[in-house]
Design a protein around this motif. Sequence first.
Motif, short mmCIF file in Angstrom:
data_model
loop_
_atom_site.label_atom_id
_atom_site.label_comp_id
_atom_site.label_asym_id
_atom_site.label_seq_id
_atom_site.Cartn_x
_atom_site.Cartn_y
_atom_site.Cartn_z
N SER A 71 0.85 -1.19 0.00
CA SER A 71 0.00 0.00 0.00
C SER A 71 0.88 1.24 0.00
O SER A 71 1.93 1.28 0.64
CB SER A 71 -0.94 0.01 1.22
OG SER A 71 -0.21 0.14 2.42
N ASP B 252 0.79 5.83 -0.93
CA ASP B 252 0.25 7.07 -1.48
C ASP B 252 1.34 7.68 -2.34
O ASP B 252 2.52 7.63 -1.99
CB ASP B 252 -0.14 8.05 -0.37
CG ASP B 252 -1.27 7.52 0.49
OD1 ASP B 252 -2.23 6.97 -0.08
OD2 ASP B 252 -1.19 7.63 1.73
N PHE B 253 0.92 8.28 -3.47
CA PHE B 253 1.90 8.88 -4.37
C PHE B 253 1.58 10.35 -4.57
O PHE B 253 0.45 10.71 -4.93
CB PHE B 253 1.93 8.17 -5.73
CG PHE B 253 2.99 8.72 -6.64
CD1 PHE B 253 4.30 8.25 -6.56
CD2 PHE B 253 2.69 9.71 -7.55
CE1 PHE B 253 5.28 8.78 -7.37
CE2 PHE B 253 3.67 10.25 -8.37
CZ PHE B 253 4.98 9.77 -8.28
N GLN C 234 1.24 17.01 -4.52
CA GLN C 234 -0.16 16.78 -4.82
C GLN C 234 -0.37 15.34 -5.29
O GLN C 234 0.47 14.79 -5.99
CB GLN C 234 -0.65 17.75 -5.92
CG GLN C 234 -0.52 19.21 -5.54
CD GLN C 234 -1.37 19.59 -4.35
OE1 GLN C 234 -2.51 19.13 -4.23
NE2 GLN C 234 -0.81 20.39 -3.44
N PRO C 235 -1.52 14.73 -4.92
CA PRO C 235 -1.78 13.37 -5.41
C PRO C 235 -1.77 13.32 -6.93
O PRO C 235 -2.25 14.24 -7.59
CB PRO C 235 -3.19 13.07 -4.86
CG PRO C 235 -3.34 13.98 -3.68
CD PRO C 235 -2.58 15.23 -4.03
N LYS C 236 -1.19 12.27 -7.47
CA LYS C 236 -1.07 12.14 -8.93
C LYS C 236 -1.44 10.70 -9.28
O LYS C 236 -0.59 9.82 -9.40
CB LYS C 236 0.36 12.48 -9.36
CG LYS C 236 0.54 12.59 -10.86
CD LYS C 236 0.17 13.97 -11.38
CE LYS C 236 0.60 14.13 -12.83
NZ LYS C 236 0.24 15.43 -13.38
N ASP C 237 -2.74 10.45 -9.45
CA ASP C 237 -3.21 9.09 -9.67
C ASP C 237 -2.72 8.51 -10.99
O ASP C 237 -2.60 7.28 -11.13
CB ASP C 237 -4.74 9.04 -9.63
CG ASP C 237 -5.29 9.24 -8.22
OD1 ASP C 237 -4.49 9.05 -7.26
OD2 ASP C 237 -6.46 9.59 -8.07
N SER C 238 -2.42 9.35 -11.96
CA SER C 238 -2.00 8.84 -13.27
C SER C 238 -0.63 8.14 -13.19
O SER C 238 -0.28 7.35 -14.07
CB SER C 238 -1.93 9.98 -14.29
OG SER C 238 -0.99 10.96 -13.89
N ARG D 71 0.20 6.19 -10.58
CA ARG D 71 0.10 5.01 -9.73
C ARG D 71 0.34 3.69 -10.48
O ARG D 71 1.05 2.82 -9.96
CB ARG D 71 -1.27 4.96 -9.04
CG ARG D 71 -1.42 5.90 -7.87
CD ARG D 71 -2.70 5.59 -7.09
NE ARG D 71 -2.62 4.30 -6.43
CZ ARG D 71 -2.17 4.10 -5.21
NH1 ARG D 71 -1.73 5.14 -4.50
NH2 ARG D 71 -2.14 2.89 -4.68
N PRO D 72 -0.22 3.50 -11.66
CA PRO D 72 -0.02 2.20 -12.33
C PRO D 72 1.45 1.85 -12.54
O PRO D 72 1.83 0.68 -12.39
CB PRO D 72 -0.76 2.38 -13.66
CG PRO D 72 -1.80 3.42 -13.38
CD PRO D 72 -1.16 4.35 -12.42
N GLU E 153 2.82 0.81 -9.16
CA GLU E 153 2.27 -0.51 -8.80
C GLU E 153 3.00 -1.62 -9.57
O GLU E 153 3.35 -2.67 -8.99
CB GLU E 153 0.77 -0.55 -9.09
CG GLU E 153 -0.06 0.25 -8.08
CD GLU E 153 -1.51 0.40 -8.51
OE1 GLU E 153 -1.83 0.04 -9.66
OE2 GLU E 153 -2.31 0.89 -7.69
N THR F 157 4.55 6.53 1.75
CA THR F 157 4.16 7.78 1.12
C THR F 157 5.33 8.26 0.28
O THR F 157 6.41 8.53 0.81
CB THR F 157 3.77 8.85 2.15
OG1 THR F 157 2.70 8.36 2.96
CG2 THR F 157 3.33 10.14 1.47
#
Length: 360
Positions: A72, A74-75, A80-84, A86-87, A90, A109
């Motif tokens: 688990s 957080d990125f 600022q969070p940057k969901d793009s 994450r892959p 991962e 984090t």
Amino acid sequence: MTEKDFIPSEYTETAYRGSFEWSAPSNIALVKYWGKKANQIPANPSISFTLNECKTITKLAYEHKENTDGISFDFLFEGQPKDSFRPKIEKFFERVQGYLPFLKDYHFTIDTRNTFPHSSGIASSASGMAALAMNLMSLERLLNPDMTDAYFYSKASFLARLGSGSACRSVKGSVVVWGEHAEIEGSSDLFGVPFENVHDVFRSYKDTILLVDKGEKQVSSTVGHDLMHGHPFAERRFAQAHENLSITKKALTDGDVDTFIKIVESEALTLHAMMMTSMPYFILMKPNTLEIINRIWKLRAETQIPVCFTLDAGANVHVLYPENVAVKVLDFIKAELLGYCQNNQYICDEIGTGAVNLQY
């Protein structure tokens, strides 16, 4: 060393909460790596200059957790969070968890930023993955304090490679070789090794990066590498890379700038030739890329100033030159080349030394 050497036995210490922070630079290949086998193994060896100013700074905070079902994190990018992103992280964690069994025991984090604009057209995957690998190795060294420096850096490079192949060249050394080569002792497909026998003229080399096109890559590196499978010229290209690395090795050792120029420029054009002759085919250079190249050739022919270019898998131009002609080359760039750059943008860089621990 083999892959099994990077699988740790039981850890002797524990750690519950803390953080590390590392910077890792980008790098520019002189002899290009293009084409790979399974598990990020290069189809041919490469050698690169480590840069100094273009780098990623990553802080890794870790906290022990009771639930060990999975990894688990957080990125954050520039806070600022940057969901793009994450892959990609991962996928990296999936690839390395067999070599870092502690990953499932912590929540991470990851807060990262680049010293160059993200949209500048400078690849950040190498510096980003190298910086993350350095932080993870710092945590593993807490758990295994008997780890040697040699193992620490070799494994960091090994891990970085699993995130982005060329990232293994961003860990340690001013000049780095990645890929097995008969003439370079200790060279490996698994990690990058510093090339130590560098003549003084190359130890302070400059790299001014001309930002011709800052747009999205027309073809990703992963797709580009895959196009070497079944490429009609692949096998000859891989053999040529071995030959050119031998020549570059001697030029770097002897201080032979003329030979260095010939090989580096040929390698840059060969990289793009491979893309133009693949199926599907791509032209990643722009008209302004060619204008810059021709003006560099004209300057060199008329003045004998030892300036040359190399290219990555895109339109931007890396202008390489010795420190003793820096004033003349920068004057030339400002007078004749900036007009071919997007918004007149360029980055002044130079040869660097690799990743830096920012907590000391």
